[in-house]
Design a protein around this motif. Structure first.
Motif, PDB file in Angstrom:
ATOM      1  N   TYR A   1       1.774  -9.663  -9.440  1.00  8.69           N
ATOM      2  CA  TYR A   1       1.548  -8.296  -9.000  1.00  8.69           C
ATOM      3  C   TYR A   1       0.128  -8.161  -8.464  1.00  8.69           C
ATOM      4  N   LEU A   2      -0.019  -7.776  -7.183  1.00  5.87           N
ATOM      5  CA  LEU A   2      -1.333  -7.725  -6.536  1.00  5.87           C
ATOM      6  C   LEU A   2      -1.906  -6.325  -6.438  1.00  5.87           C
ATOM      7  N   GLY A   3      -1.076  -5.281  -6.623  1.00  9.29           N
ATOM      8  CA  GLY A   3      -1.621  -3.933  -6.658  1.00  9.29           C
ATOM      9  C   GLY A   3      -1.659  -3.242  -5.313  1.00  9.29           C
ATOM     10  N   ALA A   4      -2.574  -2.270  -5.196  1.00  7.68           N
ATOM     11  CA  ALA A   4      -2.622  -1.353  -4.064  1.00  7.68           C
ATOM     12  C   ALA A   4      -3.387  -1.936  -2.883  1.00  7.68           C
ATOM     13  N   ASN A   5      -3.012  -1.474  -1.669  1.00  8.65           N
ATOM     14  CA  ASN A   5      -3.799  -1.666  -0.449  1.00  8.65           C
ATOM     15  C   ASN A   5      -4.170  -3.129  -0.224  1.00  8.65           C
TER      16      ASN A   5
ATOM     17  N   MET B   1       4.983  -0.989  -9.623  1.00  5.46           N
ATOM     18  CA  MET B   1       4.806  -1.481 -10.988  1.00  5.46           C
ATOM     19  C   MET B   1       6.114  -1.422 -11.764  1.00  5.46           C
ATOM     20  N   MET B   2       6.877  -0.338 -11.583  1.00  3.05           N
ATOM     21  CA  MET B   2       8.158  -0.226 -12.281  1.00  3.05           C
ATOM     22  C   MET B   2       9.143  -1.288 -11.790  1.00  3.05           C
ATOM     23  N   LEU B   3       9.129  -1.579 -10.498  1.00  3.63           N
ATOM     24  CA  LEU B   3       9.994  -2.636  -9.976  1.00  3.63           C
ATOM     25  C   LEU B   3       9.555  -4.000 -10.504  1.00  3.63           C
TER      26      LEU B   3
ATOM     27  N   PRO C   1      11.937 -18.156 -10.320  1.00  8.46           N
ATOM     28  CA  PRO C   1      11.307 -18.021  -9.002  1.00  8.46           C
ATOM     29  C   PRO C   1      10.165 -17.023  -9.039  1.00  8.46           C
ATOM     30  N   LEU C   2       9.220 -17.199  -8.129  1.00  2.79           N
ATOM     31  CA  LEU C   2       8.055 -16.323  -8.078  1.00  2.79           C
ATOM     32  C   LEU C   2       8.167 -15.360  -6.905  1.00  2.79           C
ATOM     33  N   VAL C   3       7.982 -14.083  -7.186  1.00  2.00           N
ATOM     34  CA  VAL C   3       7.890 -13.037  -6.167  1.00  2.00           C
ATOM     35  C   VAL C   3       6.459 -12.521  -6.163  1.00  2.00           C
ATOM     36  N   VAL C   4       5.886 -12.375  -4.971  1.00  2.45           N
ATOM     37  CA  VAL C   4       4.574 -11.753  -4.837  1.00  2.45           C
ATOM     38  C   VAL C   4       4.787 -10.303  -4.431  1.00  2.45           C
ATOM     39  N   ALA C   5       4.280  -9.373  -5.237  1.00  3.54           N
ATOM     40  CA  ALA C   5       4.495  -7.942  -5.012  1.00  3.54           C
ATOM     41  C   ALA C   5       3.170  -7.271  -4.692  1.00  3.54           C
ATOM     42  N   ALA C   6       3.168  -6.467  -3.625  1.00  4.38           N
ATOM     43  CA  ALA C   6       1.936  -5.796  -3.222  1.00  4.38           C
ATOM     44  C   ALA C   6       2.257  -4.491  -2.527  1.00  4.38           C
ATOM     45  N   CYS C   7       1.309  -3.554  -2.597  1.00  3.02           N
ATOM     46  CA  CYS C   7       1.385  -2.355  -1.778  1.00  3.02           C
ATOM     47  C   CYS C   7       0.838  -2.669  -0.391  1.00  3.02           C
ATOM     48  N   ALA C   8       1.433  -2.069   0.616  1.00  2.00           N
ATOM     49  CA  ALA C   8       1.042  -2.311   1.997  1.00  2.00           C
ATOM     50  C   ALA C   8      -0.392  -1.843   2.252  1.00  2.00           C
ATOM     51  N   PRO C   9      -0.982  -2.287   3.352  1.00  2.00           N
ATOM     52  CA  PRO C   9      -2.321  -1.796   3.710  1.00  2.00           C
ATOM     53  C   PRO C   9      -2.345  -0.266   3.770  1.00  2.00           C
ATOM     54  N   GLN C  10      -3.385   0.316   3.223  1.00  2.00           N
ATOM     55  CA  GLN C  10      -3.595   1.765   3.150  1.00  2.00           C
ATOM     56  C   GLN C  10      -2.702   2.456   2.139  1.00  2.00           C
ATOM     57  N   GLU C  11      -1.888   1.707   1.403  1.00  2.85           N
ATOM     58  CA  GLU C  11      -1.021   2.301   0.397  1.00  2.85           C
ATOM     59  C   GLU C  11      -1.678   2.211  -0.975  1.00  2.85           C
ATOM     60  N   GLN C  12      -2.016   3.364  -1.558  1.00  4.53           N
ATOM     61  CA  GLN C  12      -2.695   3.413  -2.842  1.00  4.53           C
ATOM     62  C   GLN C  12      -1.753   3.760  -3.997  1.00  4.53           C
ATOM     63  N   HIS C  13      -0.568   4.235  -3.710  1.00  7.76           N
ATOM     64  CA  HIS C  13       0.360   4.670  -4.753  1.00  7.76           C
ATOM     65  C   HIS C  13       1.177   3.466  -5.231  1.00  7.76           C
TER      66      HIS C  13
ATOM     67  N   LEU D   1       5.779   0.675   0.573  1.00 12.99           N
ATOM     68  CA  LEU D   1       5.189   1.716   1.402  1.00 12.99           C
ATOM     69  C   LEU D   1       5.759   3.046   0.933  1.00 12.99           C
ATOM     70  N   ASN D   2       4.893   3.979   0.604  1.00  9.33           N
ATOM     71  CA  ASN D   2       5.358   5.261   0.091  1.00  9.33           C
ATOM     72  C   ASN D   2       5.185   6.418   1.058  1.00  9.33           C
ATOM     73  N   GLY D   3       4.407   6.229   2.119  1.00  8.49           N
ATOM     74  CA  GLY D   3       4.198   7.324   3.065  1.00  8.49           C
ATOM     75  C   GLY D   3       3.820   6.794   4.431  1.00  8.49           C
ATOM     76  N   PRO D   4       3.831   7.664   5.438  1.00 11.15           N
ATOM     77  CA  PRO D   4       3.520   7.244   6.812  1.00 11.15           C
ATOM     78  C   PRO D   4       2.109   6.711   6.974  1.00 11.15           C
ATOM     79  N   TRP D   5       1.214   7.070   6.050  1.00 11.21           N
ATOM     80  CA  TRP D   5      -0.159   6.578   6.137  1.00 11.21           C
ATOM     81  C   TRP D   5      -0.235   5.049   6.095  1.00 11.21           C
ATOM     82  N   ALA D   6       0.771   4.407   5.519  1.00  9.82           N
ATOM     83  CA  ALA D   6       0.751   2.946   5.404  1.00  9.82           C
ATOM     84  C   ALA D   6       1.505   2.254   6.527  1.00  9.82           C
ATOM     85  N   LEU D   7       2.273   3.011   7.298  1.00  6.54           N
ATOM     86  CA  LEU D   7       3.169   2.380   8.268  1.00  6.54           C
ATOM     87  C   LEU D   7       2.424   1.807   9.466  1.00  6.54           C
TER      88      LEU D   7
END
Length: 326
Positions: free
Chosen positions: A226-230, A211-213, A194-206, A252-258
């Protein structure tokens, strides 16, 4: 084309033993065998693959090329050339004037050594520390007990003003390159699973945690785009539909992305696939996963990967798809 090493049953290694030595999963070894014509495992009486020392050397050589940023097809060419040029790929020489790796270090000890090397901007020493850790403990333990604590400590020292943003950026770039190399080794597994699409949320740069997941999922036989950041959620939805993804993974790693994620959350409506949400922000506030219309992925890469893989590869069905009707 055959490897130059002998094929006697003595001194042979099982796939699990090779994975422990090299960090390359058995699924990836089979992919390399199909795609590139190496390694060349023998079979025991029960039909299980057995790898020679020459196979292991070739696998390590291929892995070193990938971790250096060489594209997979070119890395395979170089490995095959090295295998036929003589007695097989030569092992990477040890760095001069370095003591032999100490046996039995804990993850915290490895992390402390790695952190100090990165703070000292000694990337050669940092690379040696990680190589020694990989030789002694499994890949996923390296991620959870060595790399993750190092990332946290580097960030904490920057926040306290003990290191500059330049130090933090260099450390992040180094760790990103190492995780990226391991992701390449694990492969995308095109056409399988199966295919999973993985991305960081908007405004999330970390993105190191995601990547480890991604790496942990690929090691379990799950394909990950894997689509990367932001990544804007509208674009994420379009991509997931086009690729016929079976799930979406959002970090999402911080409130800046919420705020931005909540604002555009409806862009994911109608995908009718599970939405897994993870990252440092979710680890501290798991209830936010429901607020975002998804499911908490888990506190670390291995446990999250286990949960997602179990769901997609035959585990329990999702409670409901994000944005869809029950």
């Amino acid at each position: 084309m055959k490897p130059t090493a002998g094929r006697s049953q003595t001194g042979m290694f099982t796939a699990s033993e090779v994975e422990a030595q090299t960090g390359v999963p058995a699924t990836t070894l089979r992919q390399w065998e199909r795609r590139y014509g190496f390694p060349h495992p023998a079979r025991n009486a029960s039909g299980y693959r057995l790898y020679s020392p020459g196979d292991v050397a070739a696998i390590q050589y291929m892995q070193s090329q990938l971790q250096s940023g060489v594209p997979a097809s070119r890395a395979a060419e170089l490995t095959l050339h090295a295998m036929t040029a003589g007695a097989g790929p030569a092992p990477t020489p040890a760095a001069p004037d370095r003591a032999a790796p100490e046996q039995g270090r804990s993850g915290a000890q490895w992390s402390a050594l790695l952190t100090q090397a990165l703070i000292d901007s000694d990337t050669d020493r940092a690379a040696a520390v990680l190589s020694e850790a990989h030789a002694q403990i499994p890949v996923e333990v390296v991620m959870t007990d060595v790399i993750s604590p190092t990332m946290i400590e580097i960030g904490a020292r920057w926040e306290r003003g003990e290191i500059t943003v330049a130090h933090e950026h260099q450390a992040t770039a180094f760790l990103r390159s190492r995780i990226s190399g391991l992701m390449d080794v694990a492969g995308v597994q095109a056409g399988f699973g199966p295919l999973v699409v993985a991305a960081c949320a908007p405004q999330e740069q970390h993105e190191l945690g995601l990547m480890m997941l991604t790496l942990a999922l690929r090691r379990r036989g799950v394909r990950v785009a894997y689509l990367g950041a932001n990544v804007p959620l509208g674009d994420l939805a379009v991509y997931a539909r086009q690729r016929e993804a079976r799930a979406v993974l959002l970090a999402l790693n911080g409130p800046w992305a919420l705020e931005s994620t909540l604002e555009h959350r409806r862009d994911l409506d109608g995908l009718n696939v599970p939405l897994f949400v993870g990252g440092a922000l979710l680890n501290s506030q798991p209830h936010l996963a429901r607020t975002l219309g998804g499911e908490y992925a888990g506190p670390d890469a291995p446990s999250a990967a286990q949960q997602i893989a179990a769901r997609l590869l035959g585990g329990a069905p999702p409670p409901h798809p994000p944005g869809g009707s029950e």
